[in-house]
Every structure is written in C-alpha cells, then in structure tokens.
Design a protein around this motif. Structure first.
Motif, PDB file in Angstrom:
ATOM      1  N   VAL A 109      48.325  50.369  45.112  1.00  0.00           N
ATOM      2  CA  VAL A 109      47.796  49.028  45.355  1.00  0.00           C
ATOM      3  C   VAL A 109      46.940  48.578  44.177  1.00  0.00           C
ATOM      4  O   VAL A 109      46.022  49.290  43.751  1.00  0.00           O
ATOM      5  CB  VAL A 109      46.954  48.980  46.644  1.00  0.00           C
ATOM      6  CG1 VAL A 109      46.242  47.634  46.785  1.00  0.00           C
ATOM      7  CG2 VAL A 109      47.828  49.242  47.858  1.00  0.00           C
ATOM      8  N   ILE A 110      47.267  47.393  43.670  1.00  0.00           N
ATOM      9  CA  ILE A 110      46.465  46.718  42.660  1.00  0.00           C
ATOM     10  C   ILE A 110      45.899  45.462  43.310  1.00  0.00           C
ATOM     11  O   ILE A 110      46.652  44.681  43.885  1.00  0.00           O
ATOM     12  CB  ILE A 110      47.305  46.336  41.429  1.00  0.00           C
ATOM     13  CG1 ILE A 110      47.911  47.583  40.784  1.00  0.00           C
ATOM     14  CG2 ILE A 110      46.462  45.564  40.409  1.00  0.00           C
ATOM     15  CD1 ILE A 110      48.943  47.278  39.706  1.00  0.00           C
ATOM     16  N   LYS A 111      44.601  45.270  43.244  1.00  0.00           N
ATOM     17  CA  LYS A 111      43.991  44.066  43.824  1.00  0.00           C
ATOM     18  C   LYS A 111      43.454  43.190  42.712  1.00  0.00           C
ATOM     19  O   LYS A 111      42.607  43.616  41.918  1.00  0.00           O
ATOM     20  CB  LYS A 111      42.852  44.423  44.786  1.00  0.00           C
ATOM     21  CG  LYS A 111      42.201  43.181  45.420  1.00  0.00           C
ATOM     22  CD  LYS A 111      43.174  42.439  46.319  1.00  0.00           C
ATOM     23  CE  LYS A 111      42.538  41.243  47.015  1.00  0.00           C
ATOM     24  NZ  LYS A 111      42.557  40.018  46.189  1.00  0.00           N
ATOM     25  N   ALA A 112      43.966  41.971  42.642  1.00  0.00           N
ATOM     26  CA  ALA A 112      43.474  41.012  41.656  1.00  0.00           C
ATOM     27  C   ALA A 112      42.181  40.384  42.163  1.00  0.00           C
ATOM     28  O   ALA A 112      42.087  39.978  43.327  1.00  0.00           O
ATOM     29  CB  ALA A 112      44.514  39.936  41.402  1.00  0.00           C
ATOM     30  N   VAL A 113      41.204  40.295  41.279  1.00  0.00           N
ATOM     31  CA  VAL A 113      39.909  39.707  41.616  1.00  0.00           C
ATOM     32  C   VAL A 113      39.608  38.615  40.598  1.00  0.00           C
ATOM     33  O   VAL A 113      39.496  38.893  39.400  1.00  0.00           O
ATOM     34  CB  VAL A 113      38.795  40.769  41.598  1.00  0.00           C
ATOM     35  CG1 VAL A 113      37.422  40.123  41.777  1.00  0.00           C
ATOM     36  CG2 VAL A 113      39.042  41.818  42.679  1.00  0.00           C
ATOM     37  N   PRO A 114      39.500  37.353  41.039  1.00  0.00           N
ATOM     38  CA  PRO A 114      39.176  36.268  40.104  1.00  0.00           C
ATOM     39  C   PRO A 114      37.713  36.320  39.695  1.00  0.00           C
ATOM     40  O   PRO A 114      36.834  36.544  40.528  1.00  0.00           O
ATOM     41  CB  PRO A 114      39.495  35.008  40.909  1.00  0.00           C
ATOM     42  CG  PRO A 114      39.316  35.416  42.334  1.00  0.00           C
ATOM     43  CD  PRO A 114      39.735  36.853  42.402  1.00  0.00           C
ATOM     44  N   VAL A 115      37.454  36.123  38.417  1.00  0.00           N
ATOM     45  CA  VAL A 115      36.090  36.237  37.894  1.00  0.00           C
ATOM     46  C   VAL A 115      35.653  34.927  37.243  1.00  0.00           C
ATOM     47  O   VAL A 115      36.318  34.403  36.346  1.00  0.00           O
ATOM     48  CB  VAL A 115      35.989  37.376  36.860  1.00  0.00           C
ATOM     49  CG1 VAL A 115      34.572  37.455  36.282  1.00  0.00           C
ATOM     50  CG2 VAL A 115      36.368  38.703  37.489  1.00  0.00           C
ATOM     51  N   PHE A 154      38.343  34.408  30.624  1.00  0.00           N
ATOM     52  CA  PHE A 154      36.986  34.315  31.140  1.00  0.00           C
ATOM     53  C   PHE A 154      36.070  35.145  30.240  1.00  0.00           C
ATOM     54  O   PHE A 154      36.533  35.819  29.320  1.00  0.00           O
ATOM     55  CB  PHE A 154      36.914  34.780  32.598  1.00  0.00           C
ATOM     56  CG  PHE A 154      37.231  36.239  32.817  1.00  0.00           C
ATOM     57  CD1 PHE A 154      36.233  37.196  32.874  1.00  0.00           C
ATOM     58  CD2 PHE A 154      38.549  36.666  32.974  1.00  0.00           C
ATOM     59  CE1 PHE A 154      36.521  38.535  33.081  1.00  0.00           C
ATOM     60  CE2 PHE A 154      38.851  38.007  33.183  1.00  0.00           C
ATOM     61  CZ  PHE A 154      37.838  38.941  33.226  1.00  0.00           C
ATOM     62  N   ASP A 155      34.791  35.069  30.496  1.00  0.00           N
ATOM     63  CA  ASP A 155      33.818  35.802  29.683  1.00  0.00           C
ATOM     64  C   ASP A 155      33.906  37.281  30.034  1.00  0.00           C
ATOM     65  O   ASP A 155      33.438  37.713  31.081  1.00  0.00           O
ATOM     66  CB  ASP A 155      32.413  35.251  29.963  1.00  0.00           C
ATOM     67  CG  ASP A 155      31.349  35.939  29.124  1.00  0.00           C
ATOM     68  OD1 ASP A 155      31.691  36.846  28.337  1.00  0.00           O
ATOM     69  OD2 ASP A 155      30.160  35.575  29.269  1.00  0.00           O
ATOM     70  N   TRP A 156      34.502  38.050  29.152  1.00  0.00           N
ATOM     71  CA  TRP A 156      34.726  39.470  29.428  1.00  0.00           C
ATOM     72  C   TRP A 156      33.417  40.221  29.630  1.00  0.00           C
ATOM     73  O   TRP A 156      33.396  41.258  30.301  1.00  0.00           O
ATOM     74  CB  TRP A 156      35.539  40.096  28.299  1.00  0.00           C
ATOM     75  CG  TRP A 156      36.841  39.394  28.076  1.00  0.00           C
ATOM     76  CD1 TRP A 156      37.737  39.005  29.027  1.00  0.00           C
ATOM     77  CD2 TRP A 156      37.394  38.980  26.822  1.00  0.00           C
ATOM     78  NE1 TRP A 156      38.821  38.382  28.444  1.00  0.00           N
ATOM     79  CE2 TRP A 156      38.632  38.353  27.093  1.00  0.00           C
ATOM     80  CE3 TRP A 156      36.974  39.081  25.494  1.00  0.00           C
ATOM     81  CZ2 TRP A 156      39.447  37.830  26.087  1.00  0.00           C
ATOM     82  CZ3 TRP A 156      37.777  38.558  24.486  1.00  0.00           C
ATOM     83  CH2 TRP A 156      38.996  37.946  24.791  1.00  0.00           C
ATOM     84  N   ALA A 181      40.556  41.852  20.805  1.00  0.00           N
ATOM     85  CA  ALA A 181      39.171  41.456  21.061  1.00  0.00           C
ATOM     86  C   ALA A 181      38.799  41.710  22.516  1.00  0.00           C
ATOM     87  O   ALA A 181      37.671  42.138  22.817  1.00  0.00           O
ATOM     88  CB  ALA A 181      38.971  39.982  20.712  1.00  0.00           C
ATOM     89  N   ALA A 182      39.735  41.452  23.431  1.00  0.00           N
ATOM     90  CA  ALA A 182      39.481  41.696  24.848  1.00  0.00           C
ATOM     91  C   ALA A 182      39.235  43.175  25.112  1.00  0.00           C
ATOM     92  O   ALA A 182      38.294  43.556  25.815  1.00  0.00           O
ATOM     93  CB  ALA A 182      40.650  41.188  25.682  1.00  0.00           C
ATOM     94  N   VAL A 183      40.085  44.012  24.543  1.00  0.00           N
ATOM     95  CA  VAL A 183      39.931  45.455  24.732  1.00  0.00           C
ATOM     96  C   VAL A 183      38.613  45.933  24.134  1.00  0.00           C
ATOM     97  O   VAL A 183      37.890  46.735  24.744  1.00  0.00           O
ATOM     98  CB  VAL A 183      41.122  46.210  24.116  1.00  0.00           C
ATOM     99  CG1 VAL A 183      40.859  47.715  24.088  1.00  0.00           C
ATOM    100  CG2 VAL A 183      42.398  45.911  24.892  1.00  0.00           C
ATOM    101  N   ALA A 184      38.270  45.426  22.960  1.00  0.00           N
ATOM    102  CA  ALA A 184      37.019  45.831  22.317  1.00  0.00           C
ATOM    103  C   ALA A 184      35.809  45.476  23.173  1.00  0.00           C
ATOM    104  O   ALA A 184      34.809  46.197  23.183  1.00  0.00           O
ATOM    105  CB  ALA A 184      36.902  45.178  20.947  1.00  0.00           C
ATOM    106  N   ALA A 185      35.911  44.375  23.926  1.00  0.00           N
ATOM    107  CA  ALA A 185      34.781  43.914  24.740  1.00  0.00           C
ATOM    108  C   ALA A 185      34.539  44.789  25.961  1.00  0.00           C
ATOM    109  O   ALA A 185      33.419  44.839  26.471  1.00  0.00           O
ATOM    110  CB  ALA A 185      35.018  42.472  25.175  1.00  0.00           C
ATOM    111  N   VAL A 186      35.577  45.470  26.440  1.00  0.00           N
ATOM    112  CA  VAL A 186      35.433  46.236  27.689  1.00  0.00           C
ATOM    113  C   VAL A 186      35.759  47.721  27.547  1.00  0.00           C
ATOM    114  O   VAL A 186      35.572  48.474  28.507  1.00  0.00           O
ATOM    115  CB  VAL A 186      36.316  45.630  28.804  1.00  0.00           C
ATOM    116  CG1 VAL A 186      35.922  44.198  29.076  1.00  0.00           C
ATOM    117  CG2 VAL A 186      37.796  45.730  28.457  1.00  0.00           C
ATOM    118  N   LYS A 187      36.217  48.135  26.390  1.00  0.00           N
ATOM    119  CA  LYS A 187      36.711  49.506  26.243  1.00  0.00           C
ATOM    120  C   LYS A 187      35.638  50.548  26.556  1.00  0.00           C
ATOM    121  O   LYS A 187      35.952  51.642  27.022  1.00  0.00           O
ATOM    122  CB  LYS A 187      37.263  49.721  24.833  1.00  0.00           C
ATOM    123  CG  LYS A 187      37.976  51.046  24.653  1.00  0.00           C
ATOM    124  CD  LYS A 187      38.831  51.079  23.404  1.00  0.00           C
ATOM    125  CE  LYS A 187      38.043  50.904  22.131  1.00  0.00           C
ATOM    126  NZ  LYS A 187      38.889  51.135  20.928  1.00  0.00           N
ATOM    127  N   GLY A 188      34.398  50.222  26.346  1.00  0.00           N
ATOM    128  CA  GLY A 188      33.340  51.177  26.602  1.00  0.00           C
ATOM    129  C   GLY A 188      32.927  51.278  28.057  1.00  0.00           C
ATOM    130  O   GLY A 188      32.125  52.146  28.418  1.00  0.00           O
TER     131      GLY A 188
END
Length: 224
Positions: A109-115, A154-156, A181-188
């Motif tokens: 199961v994957i649940k999408a969550v709007p942010v 959205f603002d990552w 850029a998206a991956v860099a913002a959340v990879k940590g």
C-alpha cells in the motif's frame, strides 16, 4: 539507500517497456476516470504482460506495478489486484481503509498525502501501520477535479515536519531537470526512498515521452 523510481500514468506497452528497461523500479496505472491518464484494468493487464515478457527476453528486472485509485470501491480494486504489486490510494481513504484493502488483496500500500503546509506532512504519521510507503505530493488547486497529476511542486522543506517511521517518496512537479534538486532537499531525511513522476515526462497530457523518461531515471539515480 533510495531506489524507488516510479513512472506514473502509463497507457501503452511500448512506453512501459521503455521505462522498465531504462531502470524505473515501478510503473503506475491510473484507474481514475477523470484523469487524462486513465486506463481500464483490462488494458493495464495487457501492458503488464508485455513488460514481463520483455523483461525476460531482454534481461532487465521487471518493475513493480502500481494501481492508482481515488476513493474506489472493492469491485474496482478486485479487477486490478491480480496483476498489481501495490495499491496507491490517492483520495480520502482512511488509515483503516488502506490497511484493510492491503490485507484483503495481499498487496503493498502506497498512500498519497497532499502537502501545502508543515502540518500536512506531519499528519502523514497517521498511516504508520496502514501503508508501506507515503507519497508526498503537491496539494491540488481548489478548482481541481482530480487529486494529482497537475505538474505542480511544493516546498520540499515542509517534509522536515514528517517524523513518521513509514518510508516516503516525493512527487509533484518533478522533471528530468528538477529531480536532482528535489532529491538533494530531502535525501538526508530518514525514510526517504525515491521519487514519482507523471506529467514531467510527457510531451502532452497523458502522452509519455520515452526520452524524457530515460533522462528522468538517469537523473534520479545520479542524485540518489
């Protein structure tokens, strides 16, 4: 290590095979009639068969197959479940509903969550025991008639508010030239598993471009 790369909105076998051969880990089918990427269960099953055959013949790993549903009934889920590996719930499904359908049909199961704000990301922790993955996507415009696939980001940085234990992936406005850029913002962040793209690899709404898909997969893998 992140490795989830999903190409969503697949509608034809040629594109599906190209995406899988390029290294996509998962392919997504949209079973929501209002979407320009809608496909029915019979057509999606034919595509899955073609991808599996090509994986055997060409020697690449077969991907996972994800069905995207929006507040769907059990009949619709049952039609697609036999050829899927995952349900992706993209509506207002409760944690209880997500968990029950995953158990009933034996699928991930994957649940999408709007942010749109930090509290949206934080609230995803409610699905800790109901989903195998959270998919954070951009909150759709108020006038939208579908919950995703709008090509909006959205603002990552808002995802720093998420402290749940369920792994998560990032969606919303991604494209070959923005995924790094998206991956860099959340990879940590703990639990980050990968990325999901739909409109960012299209030449027109619902029309996937194999070259853009290959570029996206390569850029995502390099960013991971």
């Amino acid at each position: 290590m992140p490795g989830f790369i999903k190409i969503c909105g697949i509608r034809d076998a040629e594109t599906a095979v190209a995406a899988a051969a390029a290294g996509a880990s998962h392919l997504g089918f949209v079973f929501f009639p209002k979407s320009p990427r809608f496909i029915d269960a019979a057509a999606a099953e034919d595509i899955v068969t073609e991808v599996k055959r090509a994986a055997f013949d060409q020697g690449f790993d077969a991907p996972g197959f994800v069905g995207l549903f929006v507040d769907a009934g059990e009949r619709a889920l049952a039609e697609a479940a036999p050829f899927l590996t995952h349900f992706q719930f993209h509506g207002r499904e409760s944690p209880e509903r997500c968990a029950a359908m995953g158990r009933q049909f034996g699928l991930g199961v994957i649940k999408a969550v709007p942010v749109g704000a930090a509290e949206d990301a934080a609230g995803a922790a409610a699905f800790a025991d109901a989903a195998d993955m959270i998919l954070f996507d951009a909150r759709p415009p108020r006038s939208a008639d579908r919950p995703g696939g709008h090509g909006a980001a959205f603002d990552w940085a808002l995802l720093r508010a998420y402290e749940g234990e369920t792994p998560f992936a990032l969606a919303g406005g991604l494209a070959p030239d923005t995924v790094a850029a998206a991956v860099a913002a959340v990879k940590g962040l703990a639990g980050f598993e990968g990325v999901d793209v739909s409109s960012g690899v299209e030449s027109a709404p619902g029309v996937k471009d194999a070259r853009l898909i290959a570029a996206f997969v390569a850029a995502a893998k390099a960013a991971f």
